[in-house]
Scaffold this motif. Structure first.
Motif, PDB file in Angstrom:
ATOM      1  N   PRO A 132       0.803  -1.223   0.000  1.00 46.97           N
ATOM      2  CA  PRO A 132       0.000   0.000   0.000  1.00 46.97           C
ATOM      3  C   PRO A 132       0.831   1.266   0.000  1.00 46.97           C
ATOM      4  CG  PRO A 132      -0.079  -1.054   2.149  1.00 46.97           C
ATOM      5  CD  PRO A 132       0.602  -2.018   1.211  1.00 46.97           C
ATOM      6  N   GLY A 133       2.048   1.189   0.582  1.00 48.30           N
ATOM      7  CA  GLY A 133       2.872   2.387   0.663  1.00 48.30           C
ATOM      8  C   GLY A 133       2.131   3.506   1.376  1.00 48.30           C
ATOM      9  N   TYR A 134       2.462   4.732   0.986  1.00 45.54           N
ATOM     10  CA  TYR A 134       1.721   5.895   1.466  1.00 45.54           C
ATOM     11  C   TYR A 134       0.981   6.528   0.298  1.00 45.54           C
ATOM     12  CZ  TYR A 134       4.185   5.445   5.885  1.00 45.54           C
ATOM     13  OH  TYR A 134       4.649   4.975   7.086  1.00 45.54           O
ATOM     14  N   ALA A 135       0.349   5.667  -0.495  1.00 42.02           N
ATOM     15  CA  ALA A 135      -0.294   6.095  -1.731  1.00 42.02           C
ATOM     16  C   ALA A 135      -1.721   6.583  -1.527  1.00 42.02           C
ATOM     17  CB  ALA A 135      -0.268   4.945  -2.747  1.00 42.02           C
ATOM     18  N   ASP A 136      -2.176   6.663  -0.277  1.00 38.91           N
ATOM     19  CA  ASP A 136      -3.516   7.143   0.023  1.00 38.91           C
ATOM     20  C   ASP A 136      -3.477   7.806   1.396  1.00 38.91           C
ATOM     21  OD1 ASP A 136      -6.611   6.722  -0.767  1.00 38.91           O
ATOM     22  OD2 ASP A 136      -6.392   6.479   1.403  1.00 38.91           O
ATOM     23  N   PRO A 137      -4.276   8.840   1.623  1.00 33.50           N
ATOM     24  CA  PRO A 137      -4.242   9.514   2.933  1.00 33.50           C
ATOM     25  C   PRO A 137      -4.472   8.588   4.120  1.00 33.50           C
ATOM     26  CG  PRO A 137      -5.422  10.863   1.341  1.00 33.50           C
ATOM     27  CD  PRO A 137      -5.125   9.551   0.658  1.00 33.50           C
ATOM     28  N   ILE A 138      -5.241   7.513   3.947  1.00 31.17           N
ATOM     29  CA  ILE A 138      -5.496   6.616   5.079  1.00 31.17           C
ATOM     30  C   ILE A 138      -4.212   5.996   5.599  1.00 31.17           C
ATOM     31  CG2 ILE A 138      -5.916   4.548   3.667  1.00 31.17           C
ATOM     32  CD1 ILE A 138      -7.672   5.581   6.970  1.00 31.17           C
ATOM     33  N   GLN A 139      -3.211   5.873   4.735  1.00 34.19           N
ATOM     34  CA  GLN A 139      -1.961   5.249   5.155  1.00 34.19           C
ATOM     35  C   GLN A 139      -1.201   6.091   6.174  1.00 34.19           C
ATOM     36  OE1 GLN A 139      -2.896   2.109   4.154  1.00 34.19           O
ATOM     37  NE2 GLN A 139      -0.672   1.915   4.210  1.00 34.19           N
ATOM     38  N   PHE A 140      -1.444   7.383   6.175  1.00 34.51           N
ATOM     39  CA  PHE A 140      -0.783   8.230   7.167  1.00 34.51           C
ATOM     40  C   PHE A 140      -1.431   8.070   8.546  1.00 34.51           C
ATOM     41  CE2 PHE A 140       0.347  10.073   3.134  1.00 34.51           C
ATOM     42  CZ  PHE A 140       1.688  10.370   3.299  1.00 34.51           C
ATOM     43  N   GLN A 141      -2.628   7.504   8.578  1.00 32.00           N
ATOM     44  CA  GLN A 141      -3.251   7.146   9.851  1.00 32.00           C
ATOM     45  C   GLN A 141      -2.896   5.713  10.244  1.00 32.00           C
ATOM     46  OE1 GLN A 141      -7.505   8.198  10.123  1.00 32.00           O
ATOM     47  NE2 GLN A 141      -7.244   9.330   8.221  1.00 32.00           N
ATOM     48  N   ALA A 142      -2.913   4.814   9.258  1.00 27.64           N
ATOM     49  CA  ALA A 142      -2.620   3.404   9.534  1.00 27.64           C
ATOM     50  C   ALA A 142      -1.151   3.202   9.870  1.00 27.64           C
ATOM     51  CB  ALA A 142      -3.023   2.549   8.332  1.00 27.64           C
ATOM     52  N   GLY A 143      -0.272   3.895   9.145  1.00 27.11           N
ATOM     53  CA  GLY A 143       1.136   3.918   9.498  1.00 27.11           C
ATOM     54  C   GLY A 143       1.950   2.705   9.128  1.00 27.11           C
ATOM     55  N   ASN A 144       1.437   1.823   8.288  1.00 26.07           N
ATOM     56  CA  ASN A 144       2.224   0.656   7.887  1.00 26.07           C
ATOM     57  C   ASN A 144       2.248   0.560   6.364  1.00 26.07           C
ATOM     58  OD1 ASN A 144       3.479  -1.790   7.460  1.00 26.07           O
ATOM     59  ND2 ASN A 144       2.468  -2.822   9.161  1.00 26.07           N
ATOM     60  N   PRO A 145       3.319   1.010   5.719  1.00 24.30           N
ATOM     61  CA  PRO A 145       3.389   0.977   4.262  1.00 24.30           C
ATOM     62  C   PRO A 145       3.613  -0.417   3.702  1.00 24.30           C
ATOM     63  CG  PRO A 145       5.473   1.734   5.144  1.00 24.30           C
ATOM     64  CD  PRO A 145       4.535   1.606   6.313  1.00 24.30           C
ATOM     65  N   TYR A 146       3.945  -1.389   4.553  1.00 19.22           N
ATOM     66  CA  TYR A 146       4.209  -2.750   4.086  1.00 19.22           C
ATOM     67  C   TYR A 146       2.910  -3.502   3.785  1.00 19.22           C
ATOM     68  CZ  TYR A 146       8.809  -1.730   6.016  1.00 19.22           C
ATOM     69  OH  TYR A 146      10.021  -1.149   6.300  1.00 19.22           O
ATOM     70  N   GLY A 147       1.907  -3.268   4.614  1.00 20.15           N
ATOM     71  CA  GLY A 147       0.619  -3.938   4.462  1.00 20.15           C
ATOM     72  C   GLY A 147      -0.247  -3.624   5.663  1.00 20.15           C
ATOM     73  N   THR A 148      -1.533  -3.837   5.529  1.00 21.17           N
ATOM     74  CA  THR A 148      -2.446  -3.536   6.628  1.00 21.17           C
ATOM     75  C   THR A 148      -2.124  -4.386   7.848  1.00 21.17           C
ATOM     76  OG1 THR A 148      -4.181  -2.929   5.066  1.00 21.17           O
ATOM     77  CG2 THR A 148      -4.864  -3.457   7.312  1.00 21.17           C
ATOM     78  N   SER A 149      -2.173  -3.774   9.020  1.00 23.44           N
ATOM     79  CA  SER A 149      -1.905  -4.500  10.259  1.00 23.44           C
ATOM     80  C   SER A 149      -2.790  -3.943  11.368  1.00 23.44           C
ATOM     81  CB  SER A 149      -0.430  -4.389  10.653  1.00 23.44           C
ATOM     82  OG  SER A 149      -0.066  -3.025  10.836  1.00 23.44           O
ATOM     83  N   HIS A 150      -2.973  -4.759  12.392  1.00 23.97           N
ATOM     84  CA  HIS A 150      -3.867  -4.386  13.491  1.00 23.97           C
ATOM     85  C   HIS A 150      -3.356  -5.000  14.790  1.00 23.97           C
ATOM     86  CE1 HIS A 150      -7.383  -3.598  15.874  1.00 23.97           C
ATOM     87  NE2 HIS A 150      -7.631  -4.885  16.038  1.00 23.97           N
ATOM     88  N   VAL A 151      -3.501  -4.268  15.876  1.00 27.86           N
ATOM     89  CA  VAL A 151      -3.177  -4.778  17.208  1.00 27.86           C
ATOM     90  C   VAL A 151      -4.485  -5.175  17.883  1.00 27.86           C
ATOM     91  CG1 VAL A 151      -2.147  -4.284  19.452  1.00 27.86           C
ATOM     92  CG2 VAL A 151      -1.162  -3.281  17.366  1.00 27.86           C
ATOM     93  N   PHE A 152      -4.670  -6.476  18.105  1.00 26.03           N
ATOM     94  CA  PHE A 152      -5.963  -6.944  18.601  1.00 26.03           C
ATOM     95  C   PHE A 152      -6.003  -7.198  20.105  1.00 26.03           C
ATOM     96  CE2 PHE A 152      -3.646 -10.687  17.037  1.00 26.03           C
ATOM     97  CZ  PHE A 152      -3.695 -11.541  18.125  1.00 26.03           C
ATOM     98  N   GLN A 153      -4.860  -7.195  20.764  1.00 32.34           N
ATOM     99  CA  GLN A 153      -4.790  -7.367  22.212  1.00 32.34           C
ATOM    100  C   GLN A 153      -5.634  -8.544  22.694  1.00 32.34           C
ATOM    101  OE1 GLN A 153      -5.422  -3.677  24.316  1.00 32.34           O
ATOM    102  NE2 GLN A 153      -3.628  -2.725  23.402  1.00 32.34           N
ATOM    103  N   ASN A 154      -5.192  -9.730  22.313  1.00 30.88           N
ATOM    104  CA  ASN A 154      -5.836 -10.983  22.723  1.00 30.88           C
ATOM    105  C   ASN A 154      -7.305 -11.074  22.300  1.00 30.88           C
ATOM    106  OD1 ASN A 154      -3.476 -11.936  24.008  1.00 30.88           O
ATOM    107  ND2 ASN A 154      -3.944 -10.670  25.796  1.00 30.88           N
ATOM    108  N   GLY A 155      -7.600 -10.542  21.121  1.00 31.83           N
ATOM    109  CA  GLY A 155      -8.937 -10.653  20.579  1.00 31.83           C
ATOM    110  C   GLY A 155      -9.943  -9.671  21.136  1.00 31.83           C
TER     111      GLY A 155
END
Length: 205
Positions: A150-173
């Motif tokens: 995804p890079g920083y090719a869209d404004p949402i990426q500056f919020q998500a902060g991971n240019p490698y790929g979408t990621s999420h912290v789920f904290q044990n579900g």
């Protein structure tokens, strides 16, 4: 002539977090005009391990309708998104086992020039998200595929902060993917479809 891009979204999820990202990817790809196959990989954990975790048990029951991934799904696809939770900074064994079955396709060059991308989730911040995505991407190098991040090719990426790929912290579900993560997954999947379409000259832009 079929003008649709074929997209396979293949994932492993134990308690449902990566599944939510995979569903978002599949939905976004479909809205972008792609034909989509959403597939889970085969569960390797023993039944007693699954039964000991209520979230794992519930998720298994809730996703019985999702087909198990097969090599045909990879061969069919023009674009492939692979998703996995982190396991010590690596993809889960269940996804890796599926990857390890792709040797016959690799040997015949049937995965060359596939458009590929990856996504992940972890239980803690900085819990190996980027290294997991990079580890999955190592497979794509060997396949001869074309990695689309995804890079920083869209404004949402500056919020998500991971240019490698979408990621999420789920904290044990306890924390499902939120608006930012789902929007980042939406963008990543649409970008994959767009690049796949652009690299297939027979498809209209």
């Amino acid at each position: 002539m079929d003008s649709a891009v074929n997209v396979a979204v293949i994932y492993y999820s134990s308690t449902g977090t990566v599944f939510e990202l995979a569903k978002a990817a599949a939905t976004a790809a479909e809205k972008a005009g792609a034909e989509v196959r959403l597939r889970k990989v085969h569960e390797l954990a023993p039944d007693e391990a699954v039964a000991a975790n209520q979230g794992w048990t519930d998720h298994r029951a809730a996703t019985q309708h999702i087909p198990v991934a097969a090599l045909d799904d990879l061969e069919w696809a023009d674009a492939i998104l692979l998703g996995s939770p982190t396991r010590y900074g690596l993809p889960a064994a269940q996804l890796k086992q599926f990857i390890d079955t792709t040797g016959p396709l690799w040997a015949q060059g049937r995965l060359v020039n596939k458009i590929c991308s990856s996504f992940t989730a972890s239980g803690t911040a900085h819990g190996g998200q980027e290294s997991t995505i990079l580890a999955i991407n190592n497979t794509f190098y060997h396949w001869g595929s074309i990695i689309v991040a995804p890079g920083y090719a869209d404004p949402i990426q500056f919020q998500a902060g991971n240019p490698y790929g979408t990621s999420h912290v789920f904290q044990n579900g306890e924390i499902p993917p939120g608006r930012t993560e789902l929007a980042a997954m939406d963008f990543q999947a649409r970008r994959v479809v767009d690049i796949a379409r652009r690299l297939r000259p027979q498809l209209p832009l």
